[in-house]
Design an enzyme around this catalytic site. Structure first.
Site, mmCIF file in Angstrom:
data_model
loop_
_atom_site.group_PDB
_atom_site.id
_atom_site.type_symbol
_atom_site.label_atom_id
_atom_site.label_comp_id
_atom_site.label_asym_id
_atom_site.label_seq_id
_atom_site.Cartn_x
_atom_site.Cartn_y
_atom_site.Cartn_z
ATOM 1 N N THR A 145 -9.962 -4.745 2.667
ATOM 2 C CA THR A 145 -10.796 -4.470 1.413
ATOM 3 C C THR A 145 -10.551 -2.971 1.290
ATOM 4 O O THR A 145 -10.472 -2.314 2.268
ATOM 5 C CB THR A 145 -12.374 -4.465 2.072
ATOM 6 O OG1 THR A 145 -12.572 -5.765 2.249
ATOM 7 C CG2 THR A 145 -13.263 -3.990 0.849
ATOM 8 N N GLU A 146 -10.256 -2.507 -0.055
ATOM 9 C CA GLU A 146 -10.016 -1.126 -0.591
ATOM 10 C C GLU A 146 -8.781 -0.944 0.454
ATOM 11 O O GLU A 146 -8.450 0.468 0.523
ATOM 12 C CB GLU A 146 -10.971 -0.518 -0.440
ATOM 13 C CG GLU A 146 -12.285 -0.856 -0.737
ATOM 14 C CD GLU A 146 -12.658 -1.010 -2.147
ATOM 15 O OE1 GLU A 146 -11.614 -0.719 -2.997
ATOM 16 O OE2 GLU A 146 -13.636 -1.360 -2.819
ATOM 17 N N LEU A 147 -7.835 -1.540 0.768
ATOM 18 C CA LEU A 147 -6.557 -1.230 1.606
ATOM 19 C C LEU A 147 -6.988 -0.329 2.681
ATOM 20 O O LEU A 147 -6.237 0.511 3.229
ATOM 21 C CB LEU A 147 -5.619 -0.394 0.722
ATOM 22 C CG LEU A 147 -4.974 -1.470 -0.437
ATOM 23 C CD1 LEU A 147 -3.698 -0.547 -1.173
ATOM 24 C CD2 LEU A 147 -4.389 -2.557 -0.246
#
Lengths: 441, 427
Positions: A145-147
């Site tokens: 998630t979100e890198l």
């Protein structure tokens, strides 16, 4: 010859409705079905459908030479099925071409990797099997998630069987190093890392239609020229974008679709470089160096850290309260509650509570239904208050039936209705044992 | 640069927002090297004229022994106009006098019948007479003094400003601290409205204390948008002994409303929200501090909702009692229906009390660490109260940053902006 790695992220949260404190204890419908349907239909029409059509056309035209990677969150997949089945169908058509790779991620686009290794693993598994069901391929590479990435998260991911992960080419991690190589985790060299080239990516996501930008208008020739001007020994250009860049962040009128078509067409015609998916890049290149990432990074804001989701006291309290009920929830082994809990974990809820007033220019945002971070916080806390009551009731019921409570052992949380089975949990996680298996049968 | 300013009150004799704002702005302008002649009417030896002050005096106390204040006064040309110097004049005579003044005849030379008048308070006929008389003063002062620019505060002084402009030919700035709509809702006094409108039309620039007020000026008075500029008020730094940590005598949390109990302040919405909160959480007490024409109605409403054991009225509070009230409060609510700026939430924040303010207040435009709701949205108001009482990180955050935020809202910035306006007009 360089590898060009196009990766697109697709996610929509289940937005919460206005849930007041006087609803606590007697109303349990948390989600704004109307708004969620509306936003999904809108973004499908503006972005997902025309973009998918363009990609499909290009694959038909260029054959195997045009390749892209996707990750689609479970909550986006569910909403496709609910509101825009035609979008799901068009992704399935893309999958059938063999030119598209689907990455694994957490099912509900959650930040569980920062709080609960057990829940993180459960969600990744659930997502992976859903992808396999829908698209006929088992994900081999991972995106969080979100890198969000750190050494610890890298270890969790590797232990789940992934050898490739993508993250942000954050300056404070890379230092003088270029993002245009394959790296690996320093503490776990078998885990390969693709680093996002934020310059090249944000030129499209944020600056493409910005008339004050010195490079405006950005043409395919110019963009390709920048890639050609990179040092010869650089091996890969990781262009990682939110898929909504096409049609929503940058409207069709800006020429973003025509740009993508022209860029890919010219790159393939020149034959100097080639498109590769994430796993193909990982397989074909050798890591040049290990990266130490002791503190989590992300692809958001100037700081590339977690502060967009967990930066202030409100976000931290909400996040703590959310995971405080994990143990009781597992005790209850109620699949309905578990599914709702999943949706409450979606990172967007925390982003809506952000008080980073002046630096939000860079963050990728979904449409925020709240007027202020305080509204978002109070609303979320009301929901969590009600949800906690329900979880406590459900788990009490279970405990009453259990003659020997609170024995520390591996969690065996399983219900008849959940599709995926949880048999493996990190051994060091303490979970209250239940006889849920016997109960639910 | 020298400005001729017309006010209606000035410290130490001030009745509220307008006087405080004039004081803060004047001080800041002087810091930016603007000289000021400040004109206020003062009728001494005459009790009736004292009651020109529309609101109870002493709402705000400024220490006149304060060094800075004295220093300021010493630099300021402060003109007090004896009310009986130029007496009441009817329209015809008024016109005759101003005509002569504009021709250079001195006021002392004019033959005017002195006439005693009685003042009735409110917006009676005599206030209008006072306003006209003050306009005469404006013309006279303009004739006697040298200045570059004229600045009038609120409608009472607009005619004076306009007269001064007519006599001197200097540019006029009028300052909208509150409009007639803020004071009277929809039942506006046509005379006042007309004076406001004429003043703004005569002016070269209209300064509004918030975007909210600016919009009213443009939409309801039909003033050309390009000459209406928003300059948010500042806040006076707190005096050192202001913070009172009052000991609380009850266990419950306290939610406070403090202000005039009038239509404009929206007290009934506070009561409805209190009712909603009390239905769920009996561990709260609500306090309505202040007085006003709606007080009896509010007491009846609280009684009929059956929440009187948890809802308390204190009557009018002043001085230390206000600080004590803040010291005891856990949440402060300002549900104003219409508030051109609104200083009281800033005072609450300075006392470490989290605030909920209506979006229909000018102060909402400058505050970040406050919950903003529509005054009519009692569900949202109740939800915000409940949230602040139950979810700890939110009040903690407001306490941590609110005080700092209030202290950053300075008159200095407002002064600079007004000076820029002057300079633009003069260049």
């Amino acid at each position: 010859m360089k590898s060009i790695c196009l990766y697109f992220q697709i996610h929509q949260p289940f937005r919460l409705r206005n849930y007041r404190f006087f609803d606590i204890g007697h109303k349990h419908d948390y989600f704004d079905d109307y708004a969620n349907r509306f936003f999904m239909q809108q973004v499908a029409e503006k972005s997902y459908l025309p973009a998918n059509k363009l990609l499909l056309d290009m694959i038909k035209k260029h054959g195997k030479k045009f390749r892209v990677s996707f990750s689609i969150s479970g909550s986006a997949l569910e909403q496709f099925e609910l509101y825009t089945p035609e979008v799901l169908k068009s992704f399935q058509e893309l999958a059938q071409t063999g030119c598209v790779e689907f990455l694994a991620e957490t099912y509900s686009h959650s930040l569980a990797s920062l709080k609960s290794p057990e829940e993180f693993a459960r969600q990744v598994k659930k997502h992976s099997s859903r992808i396999e069901q829908l698209f006929g391929q088992k994900p081999k590479a991972f995106r969080n998630t979100e890198l969000v990435y750190s050494d610890d998260i890298g270890k969790l991911v590797y232990d789940m069987g992934y050898q490739t992960m993508i993250t942000e080419g954050a300056k404070h991690v890379l230092g003088w190093k270029s993002p245009n190589f394959l790296y690996c985790s320093a503490s776990n060299p078998r885990l390969k890392l693709l680093m996002r080239n934020f310059q090249m990516s944000d030129d499209l996501a944020f600056r493409f239609s910005e008339k004050r930008w010195s490079e405006w208008p950005l043409t395919a020739d110019k963009y390709l020229g920048w890639i050609n001007a990179m040092k010869d020994n650089e091996e890969v250009v990781n262009i990682f974008l939110n898929y909504e860049t096409f049609g929503e962040y940058q409207w069709a009128e800006t020429g973003i679709f025509a740009f993508l078509k022209a860029f890919a067409g010219k790159l393939i015609a020149e034959a100097k470089h080639q498109f590769k998916t994430v796993s193909e890049v990982s397989k074909s290149l050798q890591p040049v160096s290990g990266l130490h990432v002791p503190y989590p990074i992300s692809w958001a804001d100037e700081e590339r850290d977690l502060t967009a989701w967990l930066g202030n006291e409100l976000q931290k309290e909400a996040f703590d309260k959310l995971y405080l009920i994990e143990e009781k929830l597992k005790t209850s082994s109620d699949s309905q509650l578990e599914h709702e809990w999943e949706k409450l974990q979606t990172s967007d809820h925390f982003n809506f509570m952000s008080t980073k007033w002046f630096s939000d220019g860079m963050v990728f945002r979904t449409i925020n239904p709240f007027n202020s971070p305080y509204d978002a916080f109070i609303n979320y806390m009301n929901v969590i208050s009600d949800f906690t009551i329900r979880v406590e009731k459900a788990s009490e019921g279970k405990e009453v039936e259990m003659p020997t409570p609170a024995k520390k052992t591996r969690a065996v949380s399983k219900t008849a209705s959940t599709k995926e089975k949880l048999t493996k949990t990190p051994a060091n996680t303490k979970v209250t044992a239940t006889k849920s298996k016997a109960k639910t049968k | 640069m020298k400005a001729l300013m017309f006010g209606w009150e000035f410290p130490p004799h001030i009745s509220g927002g307008l006087g405080t704002a004039c004081y803060g702005l004047t001080k800041a302008l002087m810091k930016h090297d603007v000289e000021i002649i400040f004109v206020v009417p003062k009728a001494y030896g005459d009790e009736e004229t004292e009651s020109i002050r529309l609101v109870d005096a002493s709402d705000v106390v400024i220490d006149i022994k304060d060094e800075k204040f004295r220093e300021m006064i010493s630099k300021l040309s402060y003109l007090e106009i004896d009310s009986t110097l130029i007496p009441y004049a009817d329209d015809e005579e008024y016109f005759r006098i101003t005509e002569q003044l504009s021709k250079g005849v001195k006021a002392e030379q004019l033959s005017i019948k002195t006439q005693k008048y009685s003042f009735q308070g409110g917006y009676g006929k005599n206030l209008m007479e006072e306003v006209k008389r003050y306009a005469l003063v404006g013309a006279e002062v303009a004739r006697q003094h040298q200045f570059d620019i004229i600045h009038s505060h609120d409608w009472l002084t607009y005619m004076a400003g306009a007269e001064a402009k007519r006599i001197s030919g200097k540019p006029l700035v009028v300052h909208m601290h509150a409009t007639e709509f803020d004071r009277s809702g929809e039942s506006v006094n046509q005379l006042v409205y007309d004076i406001e409108r004429a003043g703004m039309e005569a002016a070269d620039i209209v300064v509004a204390v918030s975007h909210l007020t600016r919009n009213v000026v443009i939409n309801r008075y039909g003033i050309a948008p390009e000459k209406v500029i928003t300059v948010h008020n500042g806040v006076e730094p707190a005096s050192t002994n202001q913070f009172v940590d009052a000991e609380k005598k009850v266990d419950e949390k306290i939610v406070t409303f403090l202000g005039r109990i009038t239509f404009q302040k929206g007290p009934e919405y506070f009561i409805e929200a209190a009712h909603k909160v009390l239905k769920r959480d009996p561990n709260v007490r609500f306090v309505m501090a202040g007085s006003g024409d709606l007080l009896p109605k509010m007491i009846r409403r609280v009684a009929s909702l059956g929440i009187a054991t948890k809802f308390h009225f204190t009557g009018f509070l002043k001085g230390d009692d206000v600080d004590k009230m803040f010291g005891m409060s856990d949440v402060y609510v300002m549900p104003s229906v219409s508030e051109p700026f609104g200083i009281s939430p800033l005072e609450a924040m300075r006392s470490n009390v989290p605030v909920i303010i209506s979006k229909q207040s000018g102060v909402a435009e400058v505050l970040k660490y406050a919950i903003k709701i529509d005054f009519w949205d009692i569900d949202a108001m109740a939800d915000a109260i409940y949230g602040l009482l139950h979810y700890n990180s939110l009040p903690e955050m407001f306490k941590q940053y609110g005080k700092e935020e209030v202290e950053s809202i300075k008159w200095d910035q407002a002064g600079k902006k007004v000076k820029d306006i002057y300079e633009n007009l003069l260049s």
